[in-house]
Scaffold this motif. Structure first.
Motif, PDB file in Angstrom:
ATOM      1  N   LEU A 165       1.377   3.473  10.078  1.00 16.86           N
ATOM      2  CA  LEU A 165       0.946   3.406  11.475  1.00 16.86           C
ATOM      3  C   LEU A 165       0.943   1.965  11.977  1.00 16.86           C
ATOM      4  CD1 LEU A 165      -0.151   5.007  13.913  1.00 16.86           C
ATOM      5  CD2 LEU A 165      -2.454   4.634  12.992  1.00 16.86           C
ATOM      6  N   GLU A 166       0.431   1.058  11.167  1.00 20.87           N
ATOM      7  CA  GLU A 166       0.374  -0.342  11.581  1.00 20.87           C
ATOM      8  C   GLU A 166       1.775  -0.919  11.778  1.00 20.87           C
ATOM      9  OE1 GLU A 166      -1.926  -2.205   8.546  1.00 20.87           O
ATOM     10  OE2 GLU A 166      -3.840  -1.336   9.242  1.00 20.87           O
TER      11      GLU A 166
ATOM     12  N   TYR B  66      -3.857   7.923   2.235  1.00 24.92           N
ATOM     13  CA  TYR B  66      -4.385   7.440   3.503  1.00 24.92           C
ATOM     14  C   TYR B  66      -4.005   5.981   3.733  1.00 24.92           C
ATOM     15  CZ  TYR B  66      -7.249  11.674   3.089  1.00 24.92           C
ATOM     16  OH  TYR B  66      -7.674  12.972   2.944  1.00 24.92           O
ATOM     17  N   ARG B  67      -4.023   5.173   2.660  1.00 22.63           N
ATOM     18  CA  ARG B  67      -3.630   3.765   2.800  1.00 22.63           C
ATOM     19  C   ARG B  67      -2.159   3.650   3.176  1.00 22.63           C
ATOM     20  NH1 ARG B  67      -7.109   2.855  -1.844  1.00 22.63           N
ATOM     21  NH2 ARG B  67      -5.275   2.967  -3.213  1.00 22.63           N
TER      22      ARG B  67
ATOM     23  N   GLN C 275      -1.857   4.539   6.792  1.00 22.32           N
ATOM     24  CA  GLN C 275      -2.364   3.455   7.625  1.00 22.32           C
ATOM     25  C   GLN C 275      -1.323   2.339   7.735  1.00 22.32           C
ATOM     26  OE1 GLN C 275      -5.458   3.330   9.304  1.00 22.32           O
ATOM     27  NE2 GLN C 275      -4.455   1.578  10.282  1.00 22.32           N
TER      28      GLN C 275
ATOM     29  N   THR D 119       2.053   9.479  16.647  1.00 21.13           N
ATOM     30  CA  THR D 119       0.906   8.595  16.485  1.00 21.13           C
ATOM     31  C   THR D 119      -0.373   9.402  16.321  1.00 21.13           C
ATOM     32  OG1 THR D 119       1.977   6.859  17.803  1.00 21.13           O
ATOM     33  CG2 THR D 119      -0.427   6.739  17.557  1.00 21.13           C
TER      34      THR D 119
ATOM     35  N   SER E 176       0.811  -1.219   0.000  1.00 19.05           N
ATOM     36  CA  SER E 176       0.000   0.000   0.000  1.00 19.05           C
ATOM     37  C   SER E 176       0.843   1.267   0.000  1.00 19.05           C
ATOM     38  CB  SER E 176      -0.943   0.007   1.212  1.00 19.05           C
ATOM     39  OG  SER E 176      -0.228  -0.226   2.402  1.00 19.05           O
TER      40      SER E 176
ATOM     41  N   ILE F 283      -5.158  10.090   8.802  1.00 14.99           N
ATOM     42  CA  ILE F 283      -5.954   8.972   8.297  1.00 14.99           C
ATOM     43  C   ILE F 283      -7.449   9.252   8.442  1.00 14.99           C
ATOM     44  CG2 ILE F 283      -6.515   6.533   8.682  1.00 14.99           C
ATOM     45  CD1 ILE F 283      -3.565   6.191   9.592  1.00 14.99           C
TER      46      ILE F 283
ATOM     47  N   GLN G 165      -2.756   9.395  12.961  1.00 20.48           N
ATOM     48  CA  GLN G 165      -4.168   9.030  13.122  1.00 20.48           C
ATOM     49  C   GLN G 165      -5.084  10.151  12.648  1.00 20.48           C
ATOM     50  OE1 GLN G 165      -4.134   8.111  17.337  1.00 20.48           O
ATOM     51  NE2 GLN G 165      -4.018   5.903  16.961  1.00 20.48           N
TER      52      GLN G 165
ATOM     53  N   ARG H  86      -6.944   8.625  -1.544  1.00 18.06           N
ATOM     54  CA  ARG H  86      -7.034   7.321  -0.877  1.00 18.06           C
ATOM     55  C   ARG H  86      -5.696   6.603  -0.776  1.00 18.06           C
ATOM     56  NH1 ARG H  86     -12.279   6.005  -4.095  1.00 18.06           N
ATOM     57  NH2 ARG H  86     -13.827   7.097  -2.824  1.00 18.06           N
TER      58      ARG H  86
ATOM     59  N   GLN I 119       3.431   1.574  14.996  1.00 15.91           N
ATOM     60  CA  GLN I 119       2.624   2.183  16.054  1.00 15.91           C
ATOM     61  C   GLN I 119       3.275   2.066  17.429  1.00 15.91           C
ATOM     62  OE1 GLN I 119      -1.494   0.997  16.133  1.00 15.91           O
ATOM     63  NE2 GLN I 119      -2.046   2.814  17.283  1.00 15.91           N
TER      64      GLN I 119
END
Length: 317
Positions: free
Chosen positions: A264-265, A257-258, A261, A276, A188, A283, A280, A254, A268
């Motif tokens: 972050l994953e 944002y992906r 994300q 963080t 992504s 997103i 967030q 999009r 985190q």
């Protein structure tokens, strides 16, 4: 006696027959000669593989290349190369269709070593630089890519890089700490250089060399990235402010944002509380109301480069 640094140039090729030999010649003309080249071909259907074979036969101790019949695209190809070469002290990313000037590698290596002396070798570090924009015949179009695209590389904080990348992959060098910290680039992620920039600004340091004379960056119509349109030309400004039809801005964003994300994953548990919260908030932008989106942009500083991009961003966000 000081040990020799392990310097590897990584290159992803795909149908690069018209340009590849000229780029390889420029690599072998570098002032800094303590390097090895590792190439992954992404399923070329032209003579790219034959060119690689010919050069490897000539320089077997310097060139390694492979092809495995998988079409990964540039981001995943460079990701695979980076992961496979994480043991190197330094990695430099190389496109198949550019030309490096003789001191490009020497300057990039010196900058990384200076940064390691200042911040420590265990700090993730990234060096990138300006470049000269050329047409397919290497005739200059613009003396500075940064000016051509109205980019200020000093604006490289996390809030900025979530929305717009300022690091050009073919100019980039990284140390081992960043290669290991970045890991495999997630599917992504928009591009490998953007992912590296996000990791470096969050956990290490980024330095830009403002010399555009280190690479001649060829624009030929088949580039994965790159444009021949000046960012602040009147045509560009008018198009930005009057663009209608096609996907809406949120649809265009999009992938951003992906990517955020995925970032972050992955990190985190390692990001600071402030970092963080910032990721967030970014997103969450598409789920907010018109007014709340603009308040969030102002609060966290989710800005693009240059005023015209930000005017269009605020009008259309």
């Amino acid at each position: 006696m000081a040990t020799q640094p392990d310097i590897r140039i990584v290159m992803a090729t795909y149908n690069g027959e018209p340009w590849l030999a000229e780029q390889l010649e420029s690599l072998f003309s570098q002032n800094e000669g303590r390097w090895k080249l590792v190439v992954r071909d992404d399923g070329s259907t032209d003579a790219t593989v034959k060119i690689l074979q010919r050069w490897q036969e000539k320089y077997p101790e310097r060139i390694t290349w492979y092809a495995d019949n998988r079409r990964l695209g540039p981001a995943r190809s460079f990701s695979e190369l980076m992961v496979a070469n994480q043991s190197a002290d330094y990695l430099f990313f190389c496109d198949q269709d550019d030309v490096w000037t003789a001191d490009k590698l020497e300057r990039g290596l010196a900058a990384l070593r200076e940064m390691e002396q200042r911040f420590g070798a265990e700090t993730p570090l990234l060096v990138h630089h300006d470049l000269t924009v050329c047409d397919r015949s290497l005739i200059p179009i613009a003396d500075s890519f940064l000016k051509f695209q109205a980019l200020d590389p000093a604006k490289n904080g996390l809030s900025r890089l979530l929305l717009q990348n300022v690091v050009t992959g073919c100019t980039t060098g990284i140390n081992r700490a960043l290669a290991r910290k970045a890991g495999a680039v997630p599917e992504s992620a928009i591009m490998h250089d953007w992912w590296l920039a996000l990791v470096a600004t969050s956990f290490g340091q980024i330095r830009c060399l403002r010399d555009p004379g280190l690479i001649r960056y060829r624009i030929h119509g088949g580039n994965t990235c790159g444009t021949a349109e000046r960012a602040l030309s009147w045509r560009h400004i008018r198009r930005r402010l009057t663009q209608k039809g096609g996907p809406g801005l949120q649809a265009l964003l999009r992938p951003y944002y992906r990517q955020a994300q995925a970032f972050l994953e992955r990190f985190q548990g390692e990001l600071s509380l402030q970092q963080t919260e910032l990721v967030q908030a970014f997103i969450a932008l598409p789920r907010k109301s018109w007014l709340a989106r603009r308040w969030t942009i102002l609060r966290y500083g989710f800005w693009k480069q240059e005023w015209i991009r930000n005017v269009a961003w605020l009008l259309r966000a």
